[in-house]
Design an enzyme around this catalytic site. Structure first.
Site, short mmCIF file in Angstrom:
data_model
loop_
_atom_site.label_atom_id
_atom_site.label_comp_id
_atom_site.label_asym_id
_atom_site.label_seq_id
_atom_site.Cartn_x
_atom_site.Cartn_y
_atom_site.Cartn_z
N GLY A 36 3.48 4.69 13.17
CA GLY A 36 4.20 3.45 13.53
C GLY A 36 3.68 2.85 14.83
O GLY A 36 3.55 1.63 14.95
N LYS B 155 0.85 -1.20 0.00
CA LYS B 155 0.00 0.00 0.00
C LYS B 155 0.88 1.24 0.00
O LYS B 155 1.50 1.57 1.01
CB LYS B 155 -0.94 0.04 1.21
N CYS C 174 14.11 10.78 5.85
CA CYS C 174 14.19 10.32 7.25
C CYS C 174 15.62 10.39 7.76
O CYS C 174 15.85 10.49 8.96
CB CYS C 174 13.66 8.90 7.36
N GLY D 200 7.20 4.97 7.72
CA GLY D 200 6.44 6.21 7.82
C GLY D 200 6.74 6.90 9.12
O GLY D 200 7.81 6.71 9.71
N GLU E 257 10.18 1.27 10.08
CA GLU E 257 11.20 2.27 9.73
C GLU E 257 10.53 3.62 9.89
O GLU E 257 9.65 3.97 9.10
CB GLU E 257 11.67 2.07 8.28
N GLU F 5 11.18 16.44 14.15
CA GLU F 5 11.48 16.12 12.76
C GLU F 5 10.75 17.14 11.88
O GLU F 5 9.52 17.22 11.91
CB GLU F 5 11.01 14.71 12.42
N THR G 75 6.66 8.12 13.08
CA THR G 75 6.68 7.41 14.35
C THR G 75 5.28 7.32 14.93
O THR G 75 4.88 6.31 15.52
CB THR G 75 7.66 8.12 15.32
N GLU G 76 4.49 8.39 14.73
CA GLU G 76 3.13 8.41 15.26
C GLU G 76 2.28 7.26 14.68
O GLU G 76 1.65 6.50 15.41
CB GLU G 76 2.51 9.76 14.89
P1 NAP Z 1 2.79 8.48 7.43
O1 NAP Z 1 1.79 9.54 7.50
O2 NAP Z 1 3.11 7.73 8.68
O3 NAP Z 1 2.26 7.48 6.29
C1 NAP Z 1 3.04 6.39 5.87
C2 NAP Z 1 2.13 5.36 5.22
O4 NAP Z 1 1.24 4.84 6.21
C3 NAP Z 1 1.25 5.92 4.10
O5 NAP Z 1 1.10 4.92 3.11
C4 NAP Z 1 -0.09 6.14 4.82
O6 NAP Z 1 -1.19 6.11 3.96
C5 NAP Z 1 -0.09 4.94 5.75
N1 NAP Z 1 -0.95 5.07 6.92
C6 NAP Z 1 -1.34 6.21 7.56
N2 NAP Z 1 -2.12 5.90 8.62
C7 NAP Z 1 -2.23 4.56 8.64
C8 NAP Z 1 -2.90 3.63 9.49
N3 NAP Z 1 -3.61 4.03 10.53
N4 NAP Z 1 -2.80 2.31 9.22
C9 NAP Z 1 -2.07 1.88 8.17
N5 NAP Z 1 -1.39 2.71 7.33
C10 NAP Z 1 -1.47 4.02 7.57
O7 NAP Z 1 4.19 8.99 6.88
P2 NAP Z 1 4.48 9.92 5.63
O8 NAP Z 1 4.03 11.30 5.97
O9 NAP Z 1 3.98 9.27 4.38
O10 NAP Z 1 6.10 9.86 5.56
C11 NAP Z 1 6.91 10.66 6.29
C12 NAP Z 1 7.46 9.93 7.51
O11 NAP Z 1 8.06 8.71 7.12
C13 NAP Z 1 8.54 10.71 8.22
O12 NAP Z 1 8.36 10.65 9.61
C14 NAP Z 1 9.82 9.98 7.84
O13 NAP Z 1 10.89 10.12 8.74
C15 NAP Z 1 9.33 8.58 7.74
N6 NAP Z 1 10.24 7.77 6.91
C16 NAP Z 1 11.07 6.86 7.50
C17 NAP Z 1 11.95 6.12 6.72
C18 NAP Z 1 12.90 5.11 7.33
O14 NAP Z 1 13.42 4.29 6.59
N7 NAP Z 1 13.12 5.13 8.64
C19 NAP Z 1 12.00 6.33 5.35
C20 NAP Z 1 11.16 7.27 4.79
C21 NAP Z 1 10.28 7.99 5.57
P3 NAP Z 1 -1.80 7.49 3.38
O15 NAP Z 1 -0.76 8.12 2.59
O16 NAP Z 1 -2.95 7.03 2.58
O17 NAP Z 1 -2.21 8.30 4.58
#
Ligand code: NAP
Length: 456
Positions: free
Chosen positions: A214, A156, A265, A209, A231, A359, A211-212
């Site tokens: 996660g 997804k 990230c 994605g 991650e 962040e 931490t919240e």
């Molecule tokens: P996000 O809001 O946490 O979303 C990540 C993914 O999770 C999206 O596909 C989102 O779908 C989905 N999602 C949201 N709520 C969900 C739920 N309740 N159940 C299942 N899936 C859910 O993160 P983002 O804004 O896309 O990305 C930015 C974050 O990712 C930053 O904090 C960054 O540090 C982190 N990140 C970490 C790494 C690493 O390797 N450590 C790499 C890249 C990014 P929707 O888009 O449809 O909401």
């Protein structure tokens, strides 16, 4: 029945790119059930057959690099040169894990009355949920090792940037010997994402994605005790000691924090600089930042594109109101349309500002002066995160001491390197759980089985 869709736009122009389907809960179930069947067939193929399938996937991706890169550049607002390198890296990840398939060995443990051998078994169906900042590479870091270990995947992607993942899914399906090995489902995280993660036939969740979110994923895994890799976010330190090559450290610092317009990230967004060399470092850092070209992602010379959405741009811009930071540099960016924000550099003398602690995920760097090696380590560790970071020094002993003392999953000495397919990648503390990439990443998609062989 009419298909519900959501619109996808180009963050550089605000133009409509496509309408993408919102999967219903029943369609998510269909995908998982199909993945279960595919996994059973896939896991029974010979190692050689699985290996040649992954090589074919690598080749197919390689043949579509330009198409994937153009799609990614328009969807994420990523400079085309970066998007091309990332699409190319996807082929390399598939190639690496194709080669790893027959190297997934266990142990033999001598015992009285026999021995135990350990075997890495596939986990089953893996749900991969990805963010919007590096859609293609992050999909590949999970899909390729999951398939290599004998699993199937339902992916997804983030709703802001689903296009390249959908195309990747079709490219892989065309060369896959087993239909349904990789399926892509689209729709909101709180609906489609949750339906996928909570499905009882999903055996492992790999989430990248914030931490919240996660945390809620970890909760979702608890009911069926699903295997989980997380991650998550980061607030990494770029530590510059006075004994380093200051010019080299300063010239590489813009890339370390502003690449992908800071939506990384691993962004080294806290730059800790030893006070004796602060002025020298700032002069070169600002000069190197000035040289970055912010603008049209389709231009081969562009270094930074827009932010991914207007709401994300507004959230990042709020950090510029932070009273704890003295902003000393502001670059240029296009006025619009598009979600533009120029690179900014600030100084925080207390290391306690919002910009230093949270962040930001945008083009804002905070420089924090320090005095001693102990101070540098204390500041670097003063965060809930522990994903990445760099140490710049000419003293090998210091490099080793500080690398051991900093609580982070990935560190580089005199370099900005974060991710290599051969080496484990992941976070300490609230930056994640488990490791991706390298052979550790492959083992993460397996269950370890012990089999005792009696010699009596
Ligand atoms: P996000 O809001 O946490 O979303 C990540 C993914 O999770 C999206 O596909 C989102 O779908 C989905 N999602 C949201 N709520 C969900 C739920 N309740 N159940 C299942 N899936 C859910 O993160 P983002 O804004 O896309 O990305 C930015 C974050 O990712 C930053 O904090 C960054 O540090 C982190 N990140 C970490 C790494 C690493 O390797 N450590 C790499 C890249 C990014 P929707 O888009 O449809 O909401």
């Amino acid at each position: 029945m009419p298909v519900n869709t959501f619109a996808v736009t180009n963050p550089a122009t605000e133009e409509h790119l496509d309408d993408v389907r919102i999967f219903t809960p029943d369609e998510v179930t269909e995908a998982v059930v199909r993945a279960k069947d595919a996994q059973r067939t896939w896991a029974k193929l010979t190692l050689a057959a699985r290996q040649s399938a992954l090589y074919a996937m690598a080749e197919a991706v390689g043949e579509h690099v330009e198409e994937l890169a153009q799609l990614e550049s328009r969807d994420v607002g990523k400079p085309i040169s970066s998007a091309r390198a990332e699409a190319q890296s996807v082929a390399e990840v598939f190639r690496y894990y194709a080669g790893a398939i027959d190297k997934l060995s266990g142990d033999s443990i001598p015992l009285d009355g026999g021995m135990t051998i350990t075997i890495h078994e596939p986990v089953g169906v893996v749900a991969v949920v990805t963010p919007w900042n590096f859609p293609l590479p992050i999909a590949s870091w999970n899909v390729a090792p999951a398939l290599a270990a004998g699993n199937s995947v339902v992916l997804k992607p983030a709703s802001l940037t689903p296009l390249s993942s959908l195309r990747l899914g079709r490219i892989i399906e065309e060369v896959s010997p087993v239909p349904g090995l990789l399926q892509v489902v689209t729709g909101g995280g709180g609906t489609v994402g949750e339906a996928l993660l909570n499905h009882p036939q999903v055996d492992k969740i790999s989430f990248t994605g914030s931490t919240e979110v996660g945390r809620s994923v970890l909760n979702a895994s608890a009911h069926d005790i699903k295997r989980v890799t997380l991650e998550l976010g980061g607030k990494s330190a770029n530590i510059v000691f006075a004994d380093a090559d200051i010019s080299q450290a300063a010239r590489s610092a813009p890339g370390a924090v502003f690449d992908n317009t800071g939506q990384d990230c691993c962004a080294r967004s806290r730059i800790l600089v030893q006070r004796d060399v602060l002025d020298e470092f700032l002069e070169e850092f600002i000069a190197a930042t000035k040289a970055l070209q912010v603008g049209d992602p389709a231009d081969e010379n562009t270094d930074l594109g827009p932010l991914v959405s207007s709401s994300h741009r507004d959230a990042v811009a709020k950090f510029l109101d932070d009273d704890g930071v003295e902003f000393i540099y502001q670059g240029d960016a296009p006025k619009g349309p598009g979600n533009w924000l120029a690179p900014h550099i600030g100084i925080d003398h207390t290391a306690d500002s919002r910009c230093s602690r949270e962040e930001i995920f945008g083009p804002i760097a905070v420089v924090i002066p320090f005095d001693t090696e102990d101070d540098a380590v204390r500041l670097a560790n003063d965060t809930i995160y522990g994903l990445s970071g760099s140490i710049w020094t000419g003293d090998l002993g210091r490099a080793m001491r500080v690398a051991r003392a900093v609580d982070s999953g990935t560190l580089a000495v005199n370099s900005n390197s974060s991710v290599r397919v051969q080496t484990p990648f992941g976070g300490f503390k609230q930056s994640g759980l488990g490791r991706e990439l390298g052979m550790n990443g492959l083992r993460g998609y397996t269950e370890l089985k012990s089999v005792f062989l009696s010699s009596e």
